[in-house]
Design an enzyme around this catalytic site. Structure first.
Site, short mmCIF file in Angstrom:
data_model
loop_
_atom_site.label_atom_id
_atom_site.label_comp_id
_atom_site.label_asym_id
_atom_site.label_seq_id
_atom_site.Cartn_x
_atom_site.Cartn_y
_atom_site.Cartn_z
CE LYS A 87 9.44 -10.43 -2.81
NZ LYS A 87 10.19 -9.54 -1.90
O1 G3P Z 1 8.66 -6.94 0.88
C1 G3P Z 1 8.54 -5.79 0.07
C2 G3P Z 1 9.10 -4.66 0.81
O2 G3P Z 1 10.47 -4.76 0.93
C3 G3P Z 1 8.74 -3.33 0.34
O3 G3P Z 1 8.82 -2.53 1.45
O4 G3P Z 1 8.99 -0.45 2.70
O5 G3P Z 1 9.99 -0.65 0.38
O6 G3P Z 1 7.52 -0.54 0.70
P1 G3P Z 1 8.83 -0.96 1.29
#
Ligand code: G3P
Length: 218
Positions: A87
């Site tokens: 990633k």
């Molecule tokens: O896959 C990316 C993700 O983990 C981000 O999620 O909820 O931190 O915006 P969030």
């Protein structure tokens, strides 16, 4: 649409895997930190543990922000297990690194994507996956699902092979909207995946079936 779980928590990964519908896992440095995993060796061990639970792609993120560092880290990560996907953040050195990895046959997930232009660069560099962040766009009163839809349309129109992996999914409703937008993958918290099961008519219907069964069998 494939389901990935967006966590580094082994218990949640096991639970989702045991449902029989899990296609892969995404992690990021924040999710690894949340599990208290420190240091690159411990991170690597943790990625291998995840790969041993799930038979699908597992995204492991580089920490470096310069090209040389990303290449070194990415090559080490890719060697851990055949299911590891490296990633890489959507910055200039990241796009260059994705091109390098593509040429070497190492699969990549271009992360932190917030615009169609970034998604175009990721696809041109040969990324396996592109990760538009739905929830974080919604957080700033933009439209995360609209971005997913635009990227799907662009990739279809130009015939790019890069898969659209909707990330930063926060709710069950986001998952439904990803289906409608034509995302290839949604990476979700376990709660959002389990939320797909909720329907009051299922609960009412099941209770009635069992009640009627008891009437003649007790
Ligand atoms: O896959 C990316 C993700 O983990 C981000 O999620 O909820 O931190 O915006 P969030």
């Amino acid at each position: 649409m494939k389901f990935f779980i967006d966590t580094a928590n082994l218990a949640q990964i096991r639970e989702a895997n045991e449902m029989g519908v899990l296609d892969g896992v995404t992690t990021n440095p924040s999710l690894m930190a949340k599990e208290g995993i420190k240091g690159s060796e411990n991170c690597k061990k943790h990625y291998v543990e995840i790969c041993n639970i799930v038979s699908g792609d597992v995204s492991a993120e580089v920490i470096s922000t310069n090209y040389e560092g990303m290449i070194k880290e990415g090559e080490e990560l890719a060697k851990l297990h055949p299911n590891i996907v490296v990633k890489v953040p959507c910055i200039a050195d990241g796009i260059k690194a994705i091109k390098y990895f593509t040429d070497k046959g190492i699969r990549t997930n271009c992360t932190l994507v917030f615009s169609p232009g970034q998604a175009l660069l990721a696809a041109k560099a040969g990324a396996t996956y592109v990760s538009p962040f739905v929830g974080r766009l919604d957080d700033i009163t933009s439209d995360g699902i609209e971005l997913v839809s635009k990227i799907v349309d662009m990739y279809t129109y130009y015939g790019f092979k890069t898969q659209v992996l909707a990330a930063s999914i926060r709710t069950t409703q986001h998952i439904i909207q990803c289906i409608e937008a034509g995302a290839d993958v949604a990476t979700c918290p376990l709660s959002a995946i389990k939320g797909l099961l909720n329907h009051p008519l299922t609960d009412i219907g099941l209770a009635k079936f069992l009640e009627d069964y008891k009437k003649v069998n007790d």
